[in-house]
Design a protein around this motif. Sequence first.
Motif, PDB file in Angstrom:
ATOM      1  N   THR A   1       0.830  -1.201   0.000  1.00 23.17           N
ATOM      2  CA  THR A   1       0.000   0.000   0.000  1.00 23.17           C
ATOM      3  C   THR A   1       0.868   1.255   0.000  1.00 23.17           C
ATOM      4  N   SER A   2       0.222   2.369  -0.279  1.00 23.92           N
ATOM      5  CA  SER A   2       0.906   3.656  -0.211  1.00 23.92           C
ATOM      6  C   SER A   2       1.467   3.890   1.185  1.00 23.92           C
ATOM      7  N   ASP A   3       0.675   3.555   2.197  1.00 22.59           N
ATOM      8  CA  ASP A   3       1.141   3.737   3.578  1.00 22.59           C
ATOM      9  C   ASP A   3       2.368   2.881   3.871  1.00 22.59           C
ATOM     10  N   ASP A   4       2.408   1.660   3.318  1.00 25.25           N
ATOM     11  CA  ASP A   4       3.582   0.797   3.508  1.00 25.25           C
ATOM     12  C   ASP A   4       4.843   1.503   3.010  1.00 25.25           C
ATOM     13  N   ILE A   5       4.745   2.121   1.858  1.00 26.00           N
ATOM     14  CA  ILE A   5       5.909   2.789   1.256  1.00 26.00           C
ATOM     15  C   ILE A   5       6.359   3.964   2.119  1.00 26.00           C
ATOM     16  N   PHE A   6       5.418   4.823   2.487  1.00 23.82           N
ATOM     17  CA  PHE A   6       5.801   6.024   3.228  1.00 23.82           C
ATOM     18  C   PHE A   6       6.230   5.715   4.658  1.00 23.82           C
ATOM     19  N   GLU A   7       5.667   4.684   5.248  1.00 21.79           N
ATOM     20  CA  GLU A   7       6.120   4.282   6.586  1.00 21.79           C
ATOM     21  C   GLU A   7       7.558   3.775   6.534  1.00 21.79           C
ATOM     22  N   THR A   8       7.897   3.070   5.477  1.00 18.96           N
ATOM     23  CA  THR A   8       9.274   2.592   5.315  1.00 18.96           C
ATOM     24  C   THR A   8      10.228   3.761   5.108  1.00 18.96           C
ATOM     25  N   ILE A   9       9.828   4.728   4.297  1.00 14.77           N
ATOM     26  CA  ILE A   9      10.662   5.906   4.070  1.00 14.77           C
ATOM     27  C   ILE A   9      10.922   6.629   5.385  1.00 14.77           C
ATOM     28  N   GLU A  10       9.870   6.835   6.174  1.00 15.28           N
ATOM     29  CA  GLU A  10      10.053   7.560   7.432  1.00 15.28           C
ATOM     30  C   GLU A  10      10.886   6.755   8.424  1.00 15.28           C
ATOM     31  N   LYS A  11      10.707   5.439   8.446  1.00 12.86           N
ATOM     32  CA  LYS A  11      11.509   4.607   9.344  1.00 12.86           C
ATOM     33  C   LYS A  11      12.990   4.715   8.993  1.00 12.86           C
ATOM     34  N   GLN A  12      13.314   4.665   7.719  1.00 13.64           N
ATOM     35  CA  GLN A  12      14.717   4.737   7.324  1.00 13.64           C
ATOM     36  C   GLN A  12      15.294   6.138   7.571  1.00 13.64           C
ATOM     37  N   ALA A  13      14.468   7.167   7.409  1.00 21.01           N
ATOM     38  CA  ALA A  13      14.922   8.524   7.721  1.00 21.01           C
ATOM     39  C   ALA A  13      15.181   8.663   9.216  1.00 21.01           C
ATOM     40  N   ALA A  14      14.287   8.098  10.029  1.00 19.34           N
ATOM     41  CA  ALA A  14      14.439   8.173  11.483  1.00 19.34           C
ATOM     42  C   ALA A  14      15.657   7.391  11.960  1.00 19.34           C
ATOM     43  N   ASP A  15      16.040   6.359  11.224  1.00 13.27           N
ATOM     44  CA  ASP A  15      17.241   5.592  11.568  1.00 13.27           C
ATOM     45  C   ASP A  15      18.508   6.397  11.298  1.00 13.27           C
ATOM     46  N   GLY A  16      18.432   7.354  10.345  1.00 13.48           N
ATOM     47  CA  GLY A  16      19.599   8.209  10.113  1.00 13.48           C
ATOM     48  C   GLY A  16      20.125   8.274   8.695  1.00 13.48           C
TER      49      GLY A  16
END
Length: 422
Positions: free
Chosen positions: A141-156
């Motif tokens: 889903t669209s949410d799956d994609i954006f949640e992954t993007i934010e998780k990787q951004a939050a990781d650094g």
Amino acid sequence: MNQMDAARSGKYTEEMEIVAKSENVDIEFIREGVAKGTIVIPKNKLRDRANICGIGKGLDIKVNALFGTSSDREQMPMEARKLKIAEEAGCHSFMDLSTGGDIDGMRKQSLSLATVAMGGVPIYQAGVEAIEKKGNLIAMTSDDIFETIEKQAADGLDFMAIHCALNFDIIHTLQRTGRVTDVVSRGGSFLTGWMLQNEKENPLYAEFDRLLKIMKAYDVVLSIGDAIRPGATADSLDEAQIKGLMVAGELTKRALEQGVQVMIEGPGHVPLNHIRNTIELQKKLCHNVPYYILGFLATDIAPGYDNITGAIGGAYAGLYGADFLCYLTPAEHLGLPNEEDVRTGVISTRIAAEAVNIARKREHVLKRQFNISRARVENDVQGQIDNAVYPDKYKNSLENINQQSDIQDEAMQVAAKYFMIG
């Protein structure tokens, strides 16, 4: 406040100061470049690290390495060794392309070890997890994609390749015109299949403002992924590629307006006679933001030696304005690179970058060129070692030459004893 907001407010950041010092330029030059978008500084707000670089107009060419786990090879210790090797060989950044095993663990391991900028491709993880958790990629889903993007951004992560410059108009163009290699980008393939099966627009394109909010919040550099890049020299500068570049230009304008640092990923396979036009088109259509190229591969017929084809194409690309070279290893098109492949890939690409820096008349590079040439004339071994881009290689070669010389002298002495030579 992120780098671009600070620059546009007339402020100097610590990162700008570091880049100015390492590039031997005035900090105001860096600030102006960041403000305009012609220079990016990949540095996530949440990540501290030793080495910070700038990428873009008026700076040295930078070199990127690639590695990561896959379903065929989940050896995180090997990837840690590759990271160390790539940094020792002089890469300025690397990207984690993991598509198998513990993807989160691999990313966190790399972030803990790396002293250089780190990038990633979030659609890989989003797609793999959709297959694992939901049974197929189409269920993503669209949410799956954006949640992954934010998780990787939050990781650094400091920069991300996001395949947002892909829409149905481009896909229909490709279907109408045809290609030798169709879609070779892995991220582009994921999204093309998803779009066609779900009959929905690419979420990364349709919800671009949502993406920009995440990028700006963490000050992640948006690298607009080349989802429609040519995978053969025969496909270079075809209609689909040009249309994709035009969409990238539209999105670049929106990113700059929102104060998001952005660069453009470029195609892989480009013959020498197309390189200048490719670079000039990108710069004109995409508002002169930094150009990050995947190669270029100047020929399709050298599997096993693509580190050489990439270095040739990369040097030409840099000459005409590319700013960031992604390495190619001898394993390109053949399989996953091992540690020695990584070393060879970084070295080959750094040499190409050095050649471009000479052509751009970067003062510190020209000084080193002069110094090593003078050292050769004066038979100054240490001077040559000090100015060589890879001094260990020089020292090892010198030891071999000296050994051969000693053997030759001994042979001549034996010959003189028995045949009265000399």
